[in-house]
Design a protein around this motif. Structure first.
Motif, PDB file in Angstrom:
ATOM      1  N   TYR A 155       0.835  -1.206   0.000  1.00  0.00           N
ATOM      2  CA  TYR A 155       0.000   0.000   0.000  1.00  0.00           C
ATOM      3  C   TYR A 155       0.872   1.259   0.000  1.00  0.00           C
ATOM      4  N   PHE A 163     -12.931   1.494  -4.394  1.00  0.00           N
ATOM      5  CA  PHE A 163     -12.403   2.097  -5.626  1.00  0.00           C
ATOM      6  C   PHE A 163     -13.499   2.403  -6.646  1.00  0.00           C
ATOM      7  N   ALA A 176      -2.546  -1.185  -7.577  1.00  0.00           N
ATOM      8  CA  ALA A 176      -2.751   0.006  -8.400  1.00  0.00           C
ATOM      9  C   ALA A 176      -3.446  -0.355  -9.708  1.00  0.00           C
ATOM     10  N   ARG A 182      -9.243   7.206  -4.400  1.00  0.00           N
ATOM     11  CA  ARG A 182      -9.251   7.484  -5.842  1.00  0.00           C
ATOM     12  C   ARG A 182      -8.138   8.457  -6.207  1.00  0.00           C
ATOM     13  N   PRO A 233       1.582   3.717  -2.161  1.00  0.00           N
ATOM     14  CA  PRO A 233       0.993   5.013  -2.517  1.00  0.00           C
ATOM     15  C   PRO A 233       0.119   5.591  -1.408  1.00  0.00           C
ATOM     16  N   TYR A 234      -0.579   4.724  -0.701  1.00  0.00           N
ATOM     17  CA  TYR A 234      -1.445   5.165   0.405  1.00  0.00           C
ATOM     18  C   TYR A 234      -0.611   5.768   1.532  1.00  0.00           C
ATOM     19  N   THR A 241      -5.369   8.951  -4.455  1.00  0.00           N
ATOM     20  CA  THR A 241      -4.090   8.304  -4.170  1.00  0.00           C
ATOM     21  C   THR A 241      -3.634   7.437  -5.331  1.00  0.00           C
ATOM     22  N   TYR A 242      -4.577   6.709  -5.929  1.00  0.00           N
ATOM     23  CA  TYR A 242      -4.238   5.801  -7.023  1.00  0.00           C
ATOM     24  C   TYR A 242      -4.541   6.400  -8.400  1.00  0.00           C
ATOM     25  N   SER A 243      -4.744   7.721  -8.425  1.00  0.00           N
ATOM     26  CA  SER A 243      -4.935   8.461  -9.693  1.00  0.00           C
ATOM     27  C   SER A 243      -6.031   7.838 -10.549  1.00  0.00           C
ATOM     28  N   ASN A 252      -0.868  -6.570  -7.935  1.00  0.00           N
ATOM     29  CA  ASN A 252      -0.687  -5.141  -8.178  1.00  0.00           C
ATOM     30  C   ASN A 252      -1.994  -4.403  -7.904  1.00  0.00           C
ATOM     31  N   SER A 268      -7.108  -1.476  -8.974  1.00  0.00           N
ATOM     32  CA  SER A 268      -7.963  -0.354  -8.571  1.00  0.00           C
ATOM     33  C   SER A 268      -8.490   0.378  -9.801  1.00  0.00           C
ATOM     34  N   ARG A 269      -7.693   0.444 -10.866  1.00  0.00           N
ATOM     35  CA  ARG A 269      -8.150   1.090 -12.104  1.00  0.00           C
ATOM     36  C   ARG A 269      -9.229   0.257 -12.791  1.00  0.00           C
TER      37      ARG A 269
END
Length: 547
Positions: free
Chosen positions: A301, A445, A420, A359, A303-304, A361-363, A418, A423-424
């Protein structure tokens, strides 16, 4: 004149003895009065009651015991709707105890080795030399350091703390977590001593000693024995306090990365959501001090954690330095599973705020689900969470076929390492469906106004599904649908006869305990959806997207 005449008539040796005797009597009177005053002050201080409620003080604290790995999924706590269930925990406190002060609580002063680790694209929240004349410095047992820069919570004004606030206990006890929010001259010593010490200057200030397990699942007796204790104390004066090695200019939050971490649901409900609720108010200007620090888990985690704090994490158990702060929070604020009560949050945060934070955080691009009426001809995307082991859809291909016929573009995935990337995928979808389990945690997400469909396994698990996902989803900007399967849709029919208590009397299975119940209804059960019965749920999801 008469007195002078009498004095002149005295023998000099007798006069000297008299003067010395008088001085002795005056000194004795002063010392007696001073000791009496000190004893009176000490007695009054000891008479002030700062004990916690009886329930908290009756329960002992368990330290780290054994090396048995806790179960991957925990027993849920009781709530108003499930209090009568045989599956939920009783309302017992675990993992925190107020200890009465004693001489043995005093920690001797000692010097520890200094030095700083190389930051990984982060800075360490340490004090920096500054000009004492600038007004931005404070000197506490060492060189001047910059004063903390804090964000003011919306729930409190800018006035200075009153006497009553200063006299409150250091820690607040709760059902799910204990939190010590401390201001002042604070020393953190992780290695060997495992203590957080507030140094006070006033002789009238009370001594307190608490034992806190900084993991937000206090009621869970299955996991709390594996969480290390952090000792929180207040000490009068600097005699007993260890000397500062590093002075910090930002607040600190002390918490643990242990327990059920590694289970995706518990990653969020026990650590990530409570940490957001506690740390977001500082806007990155906060130092994390982590007990039982699992860097492999933190890296998942990354990026978080990078978004919540601009500073390199301090490994509480291995760092031998004495870290000094002006503001420390021990423990994480936590309300219920995957929920934030805005009335208790320092900044009035909600789960919708947490989802927005994730949202950003993970762009993630989408801040709103598809509005069918505004995009004619465009199909909404449905994500089917496919579990590969327990509680999996055994007829997932047929589910995909029906979903496409009613108008969905369908994505099938269990997720991946992964986060990230996945989440997309989640954010690109307008509806997410899956059998009750950790995979549904990915609802964080989804874009606002998306639809979450929870498929509840057979076996009287409606209240478990409600506690973990239904209630949290309804507290956000999502739309929620629920589908409970019948016994004909359960693969348990292939393992047990229809007249078995597994089908006829699920409550009797619940009474056997959480693990026995879970073995049958959660581990051994897969799902074969009756598509004629389930199709209306998909149609309702489409209708919600139109509205």
């Amino acid at each position: 004149m008469k007195l002078a005449t009498n004095v002149r008539g005295l023998d000099p040796r007798s006069l000297g003895v008299g003067v010395l005797t008088g001085c002795f009597l005056v000194s004795l009177t002063y010392v007696t009065m001073y000791k009496s005053d000190m004893l009176s002050s000490s007695f009054l201080t000891s008479q002030i009651s700062w004990s916690t409620d009886a329930a908290s003080t009756r329960h002992s604290v368990e330290g780290v015991s054994g090396t048995r790995k806790p179960a991957p999924e925990s027993k849920p706590r009781c709530n108003s709707s499930s209090a009568g269930s045989d599956l939920c925990e009783g309302n017992e406190f675990t993992g925190s105890l107020r200890i009465s002060p004693s001489e043995s609580d005093i920690i001797p002063r000692e010097k520890t080795p200094g030095g700083t680790r190389k930051p990984d694209n982060k800075k360490e929240g340490i004090g920096r030399p500054c000009d004492p004349k600038s007004g931005r410095c404070q000197v506490v047992n060492g060189p001047p350091t910059l004063v903390d820069r804090l964000q003011t919570p919306v729930s409190s004004g800018s006035k200075k703390p009153d006497v009553e606030a200063q006299m409150r206990p250091l820690c607040e006890t709760g059902y799910r977590s204990d939190v010590c929010d401390i201001h002042g001259d604070i020393r953190i010593i992780g290695k060997d001593l495992s203590s957080v010490i507030l140094v006070t200057r006033s002789r009238a200030a009370r001594n307190e000693s608490w034992q806190v397990k900084p993991y937000a699942r206090k009621w869970d007796h299955g996991v709390m024995p594996h969480v290390k204790v952090v000792n929180v104390k207040s000490e009068n004066g600097y005699v007993a306090a260890p000397q500062c090695t590093v002075g910090h200019t930002v607040p600190a939050i002390v918490f643990a990365t242990t327990g059920y971490i590694g289970n995706y649901f518990h990653d969020f409900t026990d650590v990530l959501v409570p940490l957001f609720q506690t740390a977001r108010q500082f806007d990155g200007e906060v130092q994390f001090v982590v007990s039982s620090c699992n860097f492999w888990w933190i890296s998942k985690y990354k990026p978080y954690f990078d978004k919540l704090s601009r500073y390199e994490i301090i490994d509480y158990d291995k760092d031998a330095r004495v870290h000094c702060f002006k503001h420390v929070i021990v423990g994480l604020r936590s309300d219920e599973d995957m929920m934030i009560d805005p009335s208790k949050s320092p900044m009035g945060y909600t789960m919708s705020d947490f989802m927005g934070f994730m949202r950003r955080t993970y762009s993630l691009d989408r801040d709103h689900a598809l509005r069918i009426s505004e995009a004619p001809g465009k199909k909404p995307r449905l994500l089917i969470i496919s579990r590969s082991q327990t509680r999996r859809f055994v007829n997932v291909n047929k589910i995909v076929g029906v979903a496409k016929k009613v108008g969905f573009e369908v994505v099938v995935s269990e997720g991946g390492v992964n986060l990230a990337n996945f989440s997309r995928v989640v954010n690109s979808c307008d509806v997410m469906m899956g059998v009750h389990g950790a995979g549904l945690t990915n609802f964080v997400f989804l874009p606002p106004d998306a639809v979450l469909i929870q498929v509840v396994p057979f076996g009287g698990l409606d209240w478990v599904a409600s506690t973990y996902f239904a209630k949290p989803a309804r507290k956000t900007q999502l739309k929620y649908l629920e589908y409970t399967i019948g016994e004909d849709e359960s693969t348990l029919t292939e393992l047990f006869p229809r007249d078995d208590p597994v089908f006829r009397d699920p409550k009797s299975i619940h009474k056997l305990g959480w693990f026995k119940m879970g073995e049958i209804y959660l581990t051994k059960q897969n799902v074969r959806l009756d598509l004629k019965r389930f199709k209306p749920v998909l149609l309702e999801a489409l209708r919600l997207l139109r509205d």
